[in-house]
Design a protein around this motif. Structure first.
Motif, mmCIF file in Angstrom:
data_model
loop_
_atom_site.group_PDB
_atom_site.id
_atom_site.type_symbol
_atom_site.label_atom_id
_atom_site.label_comp_id
_atom_site.label_asym_id
_atom_site.label_seq_id
_atom_site.Cartn_x
_atom_site.Cartn_y
_atom_site.Cartn_z
ATOM 1 N N LEU A 200 0.873 -1.165 0.000
ATOM 2 C CA LEU A 200 0.000 0.000 0.000
ATOM 3 C C LEU A 200 0.912 1.217 0.000
ATOM 4 C CD1 LEU A 200 -2.518 -1.294 2.709
ATOM 5 C CD2 LEU A 200 -2.602 -1.630 0.228
ATOM 6 N N SER A 201 1.383 1.566 -1.180
ATOM 7 C CA SER A 201 2.424 2.595 -1.308
ATOM 8 C C SER A 201 2.186 3.431 -2.558
ATOM 9 C CB SER A 201 3.804 1.925 -1.370
ATOM 10 O OG SER A 201 3.851 0.953 -2.402
ATOM 11 N N GLU A 202 2.939 4.519 -2.665
ATOM 12 C CA GLU A 202 2.837 5.478 -3.766
ATOM 13 C C GLU A 202 1.423 6.036 -3.896
ATOM 14 O OE1 GLU A 202 3.461 5.385 -8.396
ATOM 15 O OE2 GLU A 202 5.373 4.873 -7.456
ATOM 16 N N LEU A 203 0.722 6.151 -2.790
ATOM 17 C CA LEU A 203 -0.660 6.614 -2.804
ATOM 18 C C LEU A 203 -0.766 8.069 -3.248
ATOM 19 C CD1 LEU A 203 -1.851 5.043 0.580
ATOM 20 C CD2 LEU A 203 -1.846 4.013 -1.700
ATOM 21 N N VAL A 204 0.056 8.910 -2.668
ATOM 22 C CA VAL A 204 0.012 10.335 -2.978
ATOM 23 C C VAL A 204 0.391 10.591 -4.433
ATOM 24 C CG1 VAL A 204 1.172 12.537 -2.534
ATOM 25 C CG2 VAL A 204 0.355 11.159 -0.632
ATOM 26 N N THR A 205 1.453 9.941 -4.896
ATOM 27 C CA THR A 205 1.922 10.157 -6.264
ATOM 28 C C THR A 205 0.878 9.716 -7.276
ATOM 29 O OG1 THR A 205 4.107 9.619 -5.385
ATOM 30 C CG2 THR A 205 3.920 9.874 -7.767
ATOM 31 N N ALA A 206 0.213 8.589 -7.007
ATOM 32 C CA ALA A 206 -0.824 8.108 -7.920
ATOM 33 C C ALA A 206 -2.042 9.030 -7.937
ATOM 34 C CB ALA A 206 -1.249 6.697 -7.529
ATOM 35 N N ALA A 207 -2.284 9.701 -6.819
ATOM 36 C CA ALA A 207 -3.455 10.577 -6.722
ATOM 37 C C ALA A 207 -3.202 11.974 -7.280
ATOM 38 C CB ALA A 207 -3.912 10.679 -5.264
ATOM 39 N N GLY A 208 -1.944 12.376 -7.379
ATOM 40 C CA GLY A 208 -1.629 13.677 -7.963
ATOM 41 C C GLY A 208 -1.632 14.813 -6.962
ATOM 42 N N PRO A 209 -1.419 16.036 -7.440
ATOM 43 C CA PRO A 209 -1.221 17.183 -6.555
ATOM 44 C C PRO A 209 -2.429 17.523 -5.685
ATOM 45 C CG PRO A 209 -1.460 17.887 -8.843
ATOM 46 C CD PRO A 209 -1.310 16.408 -8.855
ATOM 47 N N ASN A 210 -3.616 17.113 -6.087
ATOM 48 C CA ASN A 210 -4.824 17.393 -5.295
ATOM 49 C C ASN A 210 -5.249 16.169 -4.484
ATOM 50 O OD1 ASN A 210 -5.115 20.083 -6.392
ATOM 51 N ND2 ASN A 210 -5.855 19.128 -8.273
ATOM 52 N N TRP A 211 -4.283 15.358 -4.092
ATOM 53 C CA TRP A 211 -4.555 14.123 -3.374
ATOM 54 C C TRP A 211 -5.372 14.361 -2.105
ATOM 55 C CZ3 TRP A 211 -2.618 13.838 1.591
ATOM 56 C CH2 TRP A 211 -1.611 14.771 1.922
#
Length: 288
Positions: A200-211
């Motif tokens: 369960l990783s890279e969540l923020v990067t996958a969601a983008g700047p408006n995470w």
């Protein structure tokens, strides 16, 4: 070290020294990532969380010296408790190479950056010979795959049922675009194989700047529902989340929030630490 408290393990961190190795990435176009990243940076950033241990994951293909570099870093940073390094799985002598690497107890397994290969790379006979050696030596293989290649997790797991495969970053779902189709079904198929695990990783990067947690939560819950909490692990993907303006504390709290409705306190304790110890078979002492 204290055996009376929970163990916390970050299963996915990166370090790099730009002048040391010929990195494909980060390069001059990588913005704030184009700077040296050392264990001292990580130790500072993780300070406000309970995370005490970390596993380094390879940054470079075709670069055995990176493994040795991190082994050396771990001599003075004892909280580096594992290395998922790079070994040429296509080498005819891969078993002896892996045996040599595994003489260092920090060596847990292998990853190969698949974006530089065609989609059929994992199906090659020489690559599968290397996977067979990993299986024989009870090491792991981190699957760095995206949704179009997610079918490989189920296919390869069926062929090597005693090799522990870890899907990095939940296979990087299209959180930013709010698309679950395709990825959702791929996760279901991969999770049917008990030797496949999920970071369960890279969540923020996958969601983008408006995470935000509300967008990410359904993807986390889908993984936990299908893999089960015991086959899921926390990974920060340090330092890449900084590209989206997040801090380490943000990443830790984000996953914790996403897990609140789909896990028990005991299961969250496993996801944030104990599962990593069991799945990667960490051999060195841990900080509690």
């Amino acid at each position: 070290m204290n055996n009376n408290t929970a163990v916390f393990v970050d299963t996915h961190v990166h370090f790099w020294e730009l002048k040391r190795f010929p990195y494909t990435w980060p390069n001059e176009g990588a913005g704030i990532m184009y700077q040296d990243i050392f264990p001292s940076d990580y130790a500072l950033d993780v300070h406000d969380t309970p995370v005490k241990n970390a596993i380094f994951v390879q940054v470079l293909n075709k670069n055995h010296p990176e493994n040795e570099w991190v082994f050396d870093l771990a001599k003075t940073n004892k909280w580096i408790v594992g290395v998922v390094g790079w070994v040429d799985l296509t080498d005819p002598n891969v078993e002896s190479i892996l045996k040599n690497a595994a003489e260092n107890p920090l060596f847990l397994g292998v990853r190969h950056l698949l974006e530089f290969e065609n989609r059929e790379w994992l199906g090659r006979d020489d690559v599968q010979n290397g996977l067979k050696a990993l299986e024989k030596l009870n090491l792991t293989y981190d699957l760095q795959i995206t949704p179009p290649s997610l079918h490989w997790a189920a296919d390869i797991a069926a062929k090597f049922p005693n090799l522990r495969f870890i899907v990095d970053h939940m296979s990087v779902p299209y959180i930013k675009d709010h698309i679950m189709e395709g990825w959702k079904e791929g996760i279901i198929e991969a999770a049917k194989h008990p030797n496949v695990y999920c970071k369960l990783s890279e969540l923020v990067t996958a969601a983008g700047p408006n995470w935000k947690a509300s967008d990410i939560k359904p993807y986390v819950e889908h993984c936990v529902k299908n893999f089960g909490a015991k086959r899921c692990m926390f990974g920060s993907d340090y330092p890449l989340f900084k590209i989206e303006g997040a801090t380490y504390t943000d990443v830790y709290q984000l996953l914790k929030e996403c897990l609140m409705d789909c896990t028990t306190a005991e299961e969250r304790e496993g996801i944030f630490g104990k599962n990593a110890v069991d799945i990667y078979r960490i051999k060195v002492p841990l900080y509690m």
